[in-house]
Motif scaffolding. Structure first.
Motif, mmCIF file in Angstrom:
data_model
loop_
_atom_site.group_PDB
_atom_site.id
_atom_site.type_symbol
_atom_site.label_atom_id
_atom_site.label_comp_id
_atom_site.label_asym_id
_atom_site.label_seq_id
_atom_site.Cartn_x
_atom_site.Cartn_y
_atom_site.Cartn_z
ATOM 1 N N ASN A 31 5.298 4.243 -16.670
ATOM 2 C CA ASN A 31 4.288 3.409 -17.320
ATOM 3 C C ASN A 31 3.126 4.237 -17.856
ATOM 4 O O ASN A 31 2.094 3.683 -18.216
ATOM 5 C CB ASN A 31 3.770 2.353 -16.341
ATOM 6 C CG ASN A 31 4.819 1.298 -16.025
ATOM 7 O OD1 ASN A 31 5.700 1.016 -16.833
ATOM 8 N ND2 ASN A 31 4.744 0.733 -14.831
ATOM 9 N N LYS A 52 9.273 1.684 -20.225
ATOM 10 C CA LYS A 52 8.479 1.155 -19.115
ATOM 11 C C LYS A 52 9.386 0.864 -17.923
ATOM 12 O O LYS A 52 10.588 0.608 -18.073
ATOM 13 C CB LYS A 52 7.764 -0.126 -19.541
ATOM 14 C CG LYS A 52 6.786 0.059 -20.693
ATOM 15 C CD LYS A 52 5.544 0.799 -20.264
ATOM 16 C CE LYS A 52 4.491 0.804 -21.354
ATOM 17 N NZ LYS A 52 3.296 1.577 -20.983
ATOM 18 N N VAL A 53 8.799 0.877 -16.748
ATOM 19 C CA VAL A 53 9.601 0.806 -15.518
ATOM 20 C C VAL A 53 10.422 -0.480 -15.450
ATOM 21 O O VAL A 53 11.644 -0.435 -15.226
ATOM 22 C CB VAL A 53 8.704 0.954 -14.275
ATOM 23 C CG1 VAL A 53 9.519 0.744 -12.999
ATOM 24 C CG2 VAL A 53 8.035 2.321 -14.254
ATOM 25 N N GLN A 54 9.801 -1.631 -15.637
ATOM 26 C CA GLN A 54 10.557 -2.877 -15.519
ATOM 27 C C GLN A 54 11.641 -2.983 -16.588
ATOM 28 O O GLN A 54 12.758 -3.431 -16.308
ATOM 29 C CB GLN A 54 9.628 -4.087 -15.603
ATOM 30 C CG GLN A 54 10.322 -5.426 -15.343
ATOM 31 C CD GLN A 54 10.917 -5.526 -13.952
ATOM 32 O OE1 GLN A 54 10.211 -5.506 -12.954
ATOM 33 N NE2 GLN A 54 12.247 -5.633 -13.857
ATOM 34 N N GLU A 55 11.339 -2.531 -17.796
ATOM 35 C CA GLU A 55 12.349 -2.553 -18.859
ATOM 36 C C GLU A 55 13.519 -1.637 -18.524
ATOM 37 O O GLU A 55 14.684 -1.976 -18.787
ATOM 38 C CB GLU A 55 11.704 -2.139 -20.181
ATOM 39 C CG GLU A 55 12.630 -2.259 -21.375
ATOM 40 C CD GLU A 55 11.955 -1.882 -22.676
ATOM 41 O OE1 GLU A 55 12.679 -1.668 -23.675
ATOM 42 O OE2 GLU A 55 10.713 -1.789 -22.710
ATOM 43 N N ILE A 57 14.596 -0.892 -15.538
ATOM 44 C CA ILE A 57 15.390 -1.587 -14.516
ATOM 45 C C ILE A 57 16.273 -2.639 -15.181
ATOM 46 O O ILE A 57 17.471 -2.735 -14.892
ATOM 47 C CB ILE A 57 14.465 -2.230 -13.465
ATOM 48 C CG1 ILE A 57 13.730 -1.152 -12.669
ATOM 49 C CG2 ILE A 57 15.268 -3.133 -12.525
ATOM 50 C CD1 ILE A 57 12.592 -1.686 -11.814
ATOM 51 N N ASN A 58 15.685 -3.420 -16.070
ATOM 52 C CA ASN A 58 16.425 -4.498 -16.734
ATOM 53 C C ASN A 58 17.618 -3.973 -17.519
ATOM 54 O O ASN A 58 18.651 -4.645 -17.621
ATOM 55 C CB ASN A 58 15.501 -5.266 -17.682
ATOM 56 C CG ASN A 58 14.376 -5.987 -16.966
ATOM 57 O OD1 ASN A 58 14.414 -6.166 -15.756
ATOM 58 N ND2 ASN A 58 13.369 -6.403 -17.714
ATOM 59 N N LEU A 79 7.879 -5.202 -8.959
ATOM 60 C CA LEU A 79 9.085 -5.073 -9.774
ATOM 61 C C LEU A 79 10.156 -6.079 -9.376
ATOM 62 O O LEU A 79 10.229 -6.513 -8.227
ATOM 63 C CB LEU A 79 9.639 -3.648 -9.661
ATOM 64 C CG LEU A 79 8.705 -2.528 -10.129
ATOM 65 C CD1 LEU A 79 9.312 -1.174 -9.815
ATOM 66 C CD2 LEU A 79 8.404 -2.654 -11.627
ATOM 67 N N LYS A 80 11.023 -6.404 -10.327
ATOM 68 C CA LYS A 80 12.154 -7.298 -10.095
ATOM 69 C C LYS A 80 13.446 -6.541 -10.345
ATOM 70 O O LYS A 80 13.656 -5.988 -11.419
ATOM 71 C CB LYS A 80 12.082 -8.516 -11.029
ATOM 72 C CG LYS A 80 10.827 -9.357 -10.862
ATOM 73 C CD LYS A 80 10.744 -9.962 -9.479
ATOM 74 C CE LYS A 80 9.496 -10.827 -9.328
ATOM 75 N NZ LYS A 80 9.325 -11.287 -7.926
ATOM 76 N N PHE A 81 14.315 -6.499 -9.328
ATOM 77 C CA PHE A 81 15.579 -5.766 -9.441
ATOM 78 C C PHE A 81 16.773 -6.688 -9.643
ATOM 79 O O PHE A 81 17.834 -6.233 -10.061
ATOM 80 C CB PHE A 81 15.788 -4.899 -8.199
ATOM 81 C CG PHE A 81 14.847 -3.730 -8.132
ATOM 82 C CD1 PHE A 81 15.187 -2.509 -8.682
ATOM 83 C CD2 PHE A 81 13.596 -3.862 -7.552
ATOM 84 C CE1 PHE A 81 14.321 -1.436 -8.647
ATOM 85 C CE2 PHE A 81 12.711 -2.791 -7.507
ATOM 86 C CZ PHE A 81 13.072 -1.579 -8.062
ATOM 87 N N ASN A 82 16.624 -7.968 -9.300
ATOM 88 C CA ASN A 82 17.679 -8.960 -9.555
ATOM 89 C C ASN A 82 19.038 -8.526 -9.018
ATOM 90 O O ASN A 82 20.061 -8.668 -9.683
ATOM 91 C CB ASN A 82 17.765 -9.262 -11.060
ATOM 92 C CG ASN A 82 16.485 -9.889 -11.582
ATOM 93 O OD1 ASN A 82 15.945 -10.804 -10.967
ATOM 94 N ND2 ASN A 82 15.977 -9.379 -12.690
ATOM 95 N N ALA A 115 11.225 -3.841 -1.995
ATOM 96 C CA ALA A 115 12.049 -4.234 -3.151
ATOM 97 C C ALA A 115 13.115 -5.187 -2.633
ATOM 98 O O ALA A 115 14.302 -4.868 -2.585
ATOM 99 C CB ALA A 115 12.668 -3.004 -3.812
#
Length: 211
Positions: A31, A52-55, A57-58, A79-82, A115
């Motif tokens: 980030n 970016k970090v979340q992107e 991961i997605n 963060l979301k790892f889903n 997480a």
């Protein structure tokens, strides 16, 4: 496979660089575009993509966490790892090369807590980065072993496949709480090498007798 790296210092870069050579697509997650470590990694390998970090991961199939352990909580909680695999390459090393959580719980279990929608696998921590740069021991007819731990079978199978690409044999030690013992193996290696001057070019192997 698309692999995101949160942390691209010595350990992260060694893994990312070798996995890219074996056909994987590497996404460096950050980030801060002025991050010195990220800039240095891109100078050494301009084939990495960054986002970016979340992107990151997605857009990845698995995520490597290779930041200093005590920076992980603040980083991970938003963060979301889903349900994606999160490969924990961190070590909770404390003062005097001790276990930073006083051996009451593994760092990997704390990573899973922070997480909580990820599927955490502990790996790539029992040796220094030197053996992640080059895992080959051509004077032996055996691969070095990479010990892993985790609660999710599919995520451990994914890490086992990556180990094969990196030149390691995988030994699944069991559930994530076994990470505490892997972290003690880390301390053994670090004390031998970083404190006591043993050369870093050694690993463990798994030898099994036929039944």
């Amino acid at each position: 496979m698309k692999l995101a790296f949160i942390g691209i210092g010595n350990v992260g870069f060694a893994l990312a660089n070798n996995l890219q050579k074996r056909g994987h697509k590497i996404i460096v997650a950050h980030n801060d575009s002025n991050n010195k470590t990220v800039k240095e990694a891109l100078m050494k390998n301009n084939g990495f993509s960054t986002t970016k970090v979340q992107e990151a991961i997605n857009n990845s199939e698995a995520v490597f966490l290779a930041v200093p352990f005590f920076a992980a909580e603040e980083l991970l909680k938003p963060l979301k790892f889903n349900g994606k695999p999160l490969i924990d390459c961190t070590n909770p090393v404390g003062k005097g090369i001790s276990h930073g959580l006083e051996s009451e719980i593994s760092g990997a279990e704390k990573i899973q807590e922070w997480a909580n929608d990820a599927k955490v696998v502990k790996a790539y921590t029992i040796y220094g980065f030197e053996n992640l740069i080059n895992s080959s021991f051509s004077n032996y007819n055996v691969k070095p072993v990479m010990l892993i731990a985790g609660n999710f079978k599919a995520s451990k199978s994914l890490v086992s496949a990556l180990n094969e690409d990196l030149g390691f044999m995988t030994l699944d030690t069991g559930n994530l709480d076994q990470s505490l013992h892997l972290e003690h193996m880390t301390l053994l290696w670090v004390k031998m090498v970083r404190r006591d001057g043993h050369h870093p070019n050694f690993t463990w192997a798994y030898l099994e007798k036929q039944q």
